[in-house]
Design an enzyme around this catalytic site. Structure first.
Site, PDB file in Angstrom:
ATOM      1  N   GLY B  44       0.841  -1.198   0.000  1.00 51.94           N
ATOM      2  CA  GLY B  44       0.000   0.000   0.000  1.00 51.94           C
ATOM      3  C   GLY B  44       0.870   1.239   0.000  1.00 51.94           C
ATOM      4  CG  HIS B  45       0.542   5.696  -1.711  1.00 55.37           C
ATOM      5  ND1 HIS B  45       0.426   7.024  -1.414  1.00 55.37           N
ATOM      6  CD2 HIS B  45       1.290   5.629  -2.823  1.00 55.37           C
ATOM      7  CE1 HIS B  45       1.073   7.719  -2.313  1.00 55.37           C
ATOM      8  NE2 HIS B  45       1.600   6.904  -3.184  1.00 55.37           N
ATOM      9  CB  THR B  46       3.938   6.480   2.253  1.00 56.59           C
ATOM     10  OG1 THR B  46       4.135   6.724   0.884  1.00 56.59           O
ATOM     11  CG2 THR B  46       5.192   6.069   2.921  1.00 56.59           C
ATOM     12  N   GLY B  47       1.512   5.774   4.377  1.00 54.90           N
ATOM     13  CA  GLY B  47       0.413   6.363   5.135  1.00 54.90           C
ATOM     14  C   GLY B  47      -0.897   5.628   4.956  1.00 54.90           C
ATOM     15  CB  SER B  48      -1.992   2.783   2.957  1.00 46.98           C
ATOM     16  OG  SER B  48      -0.912   1.909   3.099  1.00 46.98           O
ATOM     17  N   GLY B  49      -1.622   2.813   6.411  1.00 45.76           N
ATOM     18  CA  GLY B  49      -1.967   2.113   7.644  1.00 45.76           C
ATOM     19  C   GLY B  49      -1.324   0.753   7.798  1.00 45.76           C
ATOM     20  CE  LYS B  50       3.175   0.001   3.678  1.00 43.80           C
ATOM     21  NZ  LYS B  50       2.944   1.341   3.176  1.00 43.80           N
ATOM     22  CB  SER B  51       3.521   0.871  10.281  1.00 43.75           C
ATOM     23  OG  SER B  51       4.511   0.838   9.290  1.00 43.75           O
ATOM     24  CD  GLU B 171       8.963  -0.129   4.092  1.00 45.98           C
ATOM     25  OE1 GLU B 171      10.039   0.081   3.503  1.00 45.98           O
ATOM     26  OE2 GLU B 171       8.059   0.697   4.203  1.00 45.98           O
TER      27      GLU B 171
END
Lengths: 323, 287
Positions: B44-51, B171
């Protein structure tokens, strides 16, 4: 981390106080604080508070912000007032209350305290109010006749001077808090440090370079939120490695704090080194004369503020001599 | 068993007054993760809530609403469950894990996790983990003099030593050189295949997705847009475009060949051998 971490308490608005030169505000604050200390007459103190309220109104900062800073100091205010009322023995006696401490009173006080802590488990709201209610209740129960043997009796005398001084101290402290909040709420931290730097520039003649200190302070302030974020990250990383900051024995806890502190030190050092390199790469030389993008300049309003401040100081001195 | 999310939403900051809108980092996420054999990529894009999502799986964040079931432990907004055992079953390796290292020697740092989780033979498991990561020669060194890649291996060994059932890596290959990167991913693949551990990795690299992973989760602005096999993902052009994803290099090459040469070719091949076979097949039919 929660996005509600605000450094300093600057409130963004566009009023004449916001537009004043920070140096003007700093000097005026200093002079006005002296003024408040010089005034001894309680009515003039009340009038001063009124004038400060007019200033607050014109600053376009909501009054709740000021009340918040008073709330922080509330405990201190209440205790200074209590001490004045209880221990000042000058003037006429206004009222006398006699109390009778009995065994059952001690039991009741214990019970009330237990109730207070139990309420604390359920809700964290209005703790101060709850405490005050319990304190008043405990005192009141000592005045009415209860069974069981009396342990000792004591009296509290309220003197008019005591009440007066208490009120005076209260007014004075509120005045001071309001004034200093007016400065911090209407001035950005960076402007403040620029103003201080400029004010202390004459110290260069005795070998102190203020610009370095100002730079150090503003960098330190700038990095507080960053380091808090880093600390949160490390906390989480160690928590996922099984560190539990809430439970565990004392020596475990020390070990766990070390697991936070050492990475934080390393991060802080690393950041400092990177920042130093970045600054030097952009031509920063410690101690060298620097120009600023926002030049501090005195305007007509600044001169007016100075004049009014001096008049206020003069008036307060006159009032203490004459009255 | 495994991990189950039902309608989980999460916001870092919930305003006190109910009128203000809550800014959700995760919205209504529902998914199942098996306790074994999963190899999932979270993209997902940066800031999409993955972390944020993986921190939720490690119960570092508690859900604002919805229900989280981790190996039978049900976690809601205000449940009080012992979190430590859950953290032992779900191991999380942070992005740039080198910052969490603090002990005097590498061995001690690897032992730190297992010791906290009450593993009996901490030193033995630490040595085993170090051997898996290939860092046995570093065990007596001071961790702060290591290179970035070595530090990362130490940190990952620290998590492996606690022997979690599900391994999550945020990552893991960022900042590693190409050789170390493919070695590390190969290693994860072996862990997945031989020890049947479920592994979830956050990645931006579509080549990693195409070469290694079985299942892909796509997040966009906190919403789970896609959950399925990588083949389904790459064949779904809409998702790829909407979520700012990219095709793996092999698929790109085959796509170009297909349009330029105007041949019937299945461009969705995920390793060099398959791609070669497909091209060979097409050439064979055209002769």
């Amino acid at each position: 981390m929660n996005g509600n971490m605000i450094l300093g308490q600057y409130y963004n608005a566009n009023s004449w106080i916001h537009r004043l030169d920070p140096r003007t505000k700093l000097i005026s604050l200093f002079v006005l604080m002296i003024t408040v200390f010089i005034i001894t007459n309680i009515y003039i103190l009340a009038i001063t508070l009124g004038l400060i309220f007019i200033l607050i109104m014109s600053s376009k900062v909501p009054i709740t912000k000021f009340l918040k800073s008073i709330k922080i100091m509330a405990a201190l205010l209440i205790f200074t007032m209590l001490f004045q009322v209880l221990f000042n023995t000058q003037g006429k006696i206004l009222a006398t209350y006699s109390f009778d401490m009995k065994l059952i009173n001690i039991a009741i006080i214990m019970g009330l305290l237990i109730i207070y802590f139990l309420i604390g488990k359920i809700t964290k709201k209005f703790r101060m109010l709850q405490f005050l209610i319990i304190a008043v209740l405990a005192m009141y129960l000592q005045t009415i006749a209860l069974p069981t043997q009396s342990l000792f009796t004591y009296q509290i005398n309220i003197y008019d001077e005591g009440l007066f001084t208490a009120l005076k101290v209260l007014l004075r402290i509120i005045n001071l808090i309001m004034l200093s909040s007016l400065l911090t709420l209407t001035t950005k931290p960076t402007d403040l440090s620029n103003g201080l730097e400029s004010l202390f520039k004459p110290l260069k003649h005795i070998g102190l370079n203020t610009s370095i200190f100002a730079m150090m302070i503003s960098i330190a302030l700038r990095f507080i939120p960053t380091l808090i974020n880093e600390a949160n990250r490390i906390l989480k990383a160690q928590a996922s490695r099984g560190v539990d900051f809430k439970e565990g024995k004392l020596d475990d806890k020390i070990k766990q704090i070390v697991s936070l502190l050492i990475p934080m030190f390393i991060i802080a050092y690393r950041r400092a080194e990177d920042l130093a390199n970045a600054m030097e790469a952009r031509g920063y030389i410690p101690g060298a004369e620097r120009t600023s993008i926002n030049l501090l300049k005195y305007h007509v309003s600044d001169v007016l503020v100075f004049v009014v401040t001096i008049i206020a100081l003069g008036a307060s001195i006159a009032s203490t001599i004459l009255l | 068993m495994g991990i189950k999310l039902s309608n989980v939403s999460f916001a870092y900051y919930v305003p006190k007054s109910k009128k203000k809108p809550i800014r959700f980092t995760l919205k209504d996420v529902s998914l199942n993760i098996d306790s074994q054999d999963e190899f999932i990529g979270l993209v997902g894009h940066t800031g999409s809530g993955k972390s944020t999502l993986v921190q939720l799986l490690n119960v570092l964040n508690l859900p604002t609403s919805g229900e989280l079931d981790i190996f039978g432990n049900v976690i809601k907004a205000k449940t009080k469950v012992k979190l430590k055992p859950i953290r032992k079953t779900v191991g999380l390796v942070f992005q740039f894990p080198e910052y969490q290292i603090f002990e005097e020697t590498v061995l001690k740092d690897i032992m730190f996790g297992p010791k906290n989780f009450g593993v009996k033979d901490a030193e033995k498991v630490a040595r085993e983990a170090a051997e898996i990561m290939g860092i046995t020669d570093l065990l007596d060194r001071r961790p702060f003099n290591l290179s970035g890649g070595q530090m990362r291996k130490v940190a990952i060994a620290g998590i492996l030593a606690s022997n979690p059932d599900v391994l999550i890596l945020d990552e893991p290959t960022a900042g590693l050189d190409p050789l170390a990167k493919s070695e590390f991913l190969d290693f994860l693949k072996t862990v997945n295949e031989e020890y049947h551990k479920s592994i979830i990795i956050i990645t931006h690299d579509m080549d990693v997705v195409s070469k290694y992973l079985k299942r892909v989760l796509v997040l966009k602005q906190g919403e789970l847009m896609f959950d399925g096999s990588k083949d389904d993902l790459f064949r779904n052009e809409e998702i790829i475009r909407d979520c700012n994803l990219d095709y793996p290099e092999i698929v790109k090459v085959l796509k170009k060949l297909k349009t330029k040469l105007d041949v019937k070719l299945d461009e969705y091949q995920y390793n060099v051998d398959d791609a070669f076979k497909e091209v060979e097949r097409v050439i064979g039919t055209n002769k």
